[in-house]
Scaffold this motif. Structure first.
Motif, PDB file in Angstrom:
ATOM      1  N   LYS A   7       0.826  -0.130   5.756  1.00 23.15           N
ATOM      2  CA  LYS A   7       0.511  -1.545   5.506  1.00 23.15           C
ATOM      3  C   LYS A   7       0.712  -1.915   4.041  1.00 23.15           C
ATOM      4  CE  LYS A   7      -2.774  -2.089   9.326  1.00 23.15           C
ATOM      5  NZ  LYS A   7      -4.193  -2.312   9.707  1.00 23.15           N
ATOM      6  N   ARG A   8       0.581  -0.938   3.148  1.00 25.37           N
ATOM      7  CA  ARG A   8       0.802  -1.181   1.719  1.00 25.37           C
ATOM      8  C   ARG A   8       2.261  -1.015   1.332  1.00 25.37           C
ATOM      9  NH1 ARG A   8      -4.164   2.792  -0.064  1.00 25.37           N
ATOM     10  NH2 ARG A   8      -5.906   1.420   0.516  1.00 25.37           N
ATOM     11  N   GLU A  11      -5.350   7.313  10.041  1.00 24.48           N
ATOM     12  CA  GLU A  11      -5.821   6.109   9.358  1.00 24.48           C
ATOM     13  C   GLU A  11      -5.194   5.994   7.968  1.00 24.48           C
ATOM     14  OE1 GLU A  11     -10.031   5.714   9.332  1.00 24.48           O
ATOM     15  OE2 GLU A  11     -10.241   6.182  11.463  1.00 24.48           O
ATOM     16  N   LYS A  12      -5.097   7.098   7.260  1.00 25.98           N
ATOM     17  CA  LYS A  12      -4.479   7.083   5.923  1.00 25.98           C
ATOM     18  C   LYS A  12      -3.012   6.693   6.015  1.00 25.98           C
ATOM     19  CE  LYS A  12      -2.185  10.241   4.134  1.00 25.98           C
ATOM     20  NZ  LYS A  12      -1.034   9.536   3.480  1.00 25.98           N
ATOM     21  N   GLU A  72      -1.569   4.947   8.310  1.00 28.08           N
ATOM     22  CA  GLU A  72      -1.481   3.539   8.679  1.00 28.08           C
ATOM     23  C   GLU A  72      -1.770   2.634   7.477  1.00 28.08           C
ATOM     24  OE1 GLU A  72      -0.795   0.178  10.910  1.00 28.08           O
ATOM     25  OE2 GLU A  72      -0.271   2.276  11.265  1.00 28.08           O
ATOM     26  N   ARG A  73      -2.762   3.021   6.655  1.00 32.35           N
ATOM     27  CA  ARG A  73      -3.055   2.248   5.446  1.00 32.35           C
ATOM     28  C   ARG A  73      -1.852   2.251   4.500  1.00 32.35           C
ATOM     29  NH1 ARG A  73      -8.089   4.880   5.357  1.00 32.35           N
ATOM     30  NH2 ARG A  73      -7.388   6.159   3.597  1.00 32.35           N
ATOM     31  N   ASP A  74      -1.236   3.415   4.348  1.00 28.35           N
ATOM     32  CA  ASP A  74      -0.049   3.507   3.494  1.00 28.35           C
ATOM     33  C   ASP A  74       1.062   2.595   4.013  1.00 28.35           C
ATOM     34  OD1 ASP A  74      -1.255   5.300   1.828  1.00 28.35           O
ATOM     35  OD2 ASP A  74      -0.147   7.058   2.524  1.00 28.35           O
TER      36      ASP A  74
END
Length: 294
Positions: free
Chosen positions: A113-114, A106-107, A109-111
């Motif tokens: 997207k950013r 999840e981390k 994937e968040r990175d």
């Protein structure tokens, strides 16, 4: 006997971990595969409640294989990523990279997207004294990065270790917790060597081990020491002393020496693969399940 050991540097180490936790994506908690629950520090659960968690059952080569399987299933059912390994011989190490990536999916994937690409996963390596954290780090890194030793308290400070472009590790000192609510936990920690022998009555410790082995692993002591197991634990220790030449002046058995020999044989695996606790007979288990990503 009261089992307790909490030197001053552990308070400082806990404070240090509290300060560093904000930098961490995942906590890699090493436990001893022979006592996977009793070797878990409840303070680490509190520190890591908002972080991904990976549990490594280290020294799996010393533990009962069926016991390892039972504990892996038990921890995974509670939401932890769990792997059994022997970091000295690299058994189980290959799976760890995949497990870390999955735990931090999840981390990552968040990175992505950013627009943050290829930022390494930052992992804190935590655990109680003498579970093999430094040996694990050196094996995983493929080089000597951390001090190692077969006694508790070798690592006194923290250090960042860049393994590769994907993973950075923060090594931390081993910490116990200030008071064992259940002395069975303290006993098991003393047996594996996480409490300094110098502050323990090793003869009482050896008698406790004999009592356990006679019940859970009948025949093992007789095979190793050519002794009769039917008598009291003291009688068994007496036979071990005589059989292994642990004799004082005046032909008296040297129980202290025989106790040290027995404990060393257990801790080094010379007695065979032994698990001291199983999921169905474990006191003081933490009810909290694994935390998620921060």
């Amino acid at each position: 006997m009261n089992y307790q050991w909490y030197p001053g540097h552990m308070t400082k180490a806990k404070r240090m971990m509290q300060e560093d936790i904000k930098l961490i994506d995942v906590i890699i908690e090493l436990v001893d595969a022979r006592i996977p629950q009793s070797s878990r520090n409840p303070d680490i659960d509190e520190l890591g409640k908002n972080r991904a968690r990976v549990l490594l059952l280290n020294k799996a080569d010393l533990a009962d294989a069926a016991g390892c399987e039972a504990w892996i299933e038990h921890f995974r059912a509670k939401g932890y990523y769990a792997v059994a390994l022997d970091s000295r011989r690299k058994n189980g190490m290959n799976a760890l990279g995949r497990v870390l990536q999955e735990a931090c999916r999840e981390k990552i994937e968040r990175d992505r997207k950013r627009g943050i690409l290829n930022r390494p996963v930052r992992a804190m390596v935590a655990g109680i004294p003498n579970v093999g954290k430094s040996t694990f780090i050196n094996t995983y890194a493929g080089r000597a990065c951390a001090k190692t030793g077969n006694r508790p308290g070798v690592t006194k400070g923290k250090q960042w270790i860049r393994l590769n472009k994907n993973v950075e590790l923060l090594d931390t000192p081993g910490i116990l917790w200030p008071k064992f609510e259940d002395q069975t936990v303290g006993l098991r920690l003393a047996l594996i060597g996480s409490i300094r022998d110098e502050i323990l009555n090793t003869e009482e410790l050896a008698l406790e081990l004999i009592t356990f082995l006679k019940t859970r692993y009948p025949g093992l002591l007789a095979q190793r020491y050519a002794c009769a197991e039917e008598g009291t634990p003291v009688a068994v220790l007496d036979e071990i002393a005589v059989g292994r030449g642990c004799i004082r002046k005046g032909s008296e058995p040297d129980y202290e020496k025989a106790s040290a020999l027995l404990l060393d044989d257990f801790r080094s695996g010379k007695l065979g693969r032994i698990t001291l606790e199983f999921p169905d007979n474990t006191p003081g288990e933490h009810e909290q399940t694994a935390g998620g990503e921060a």
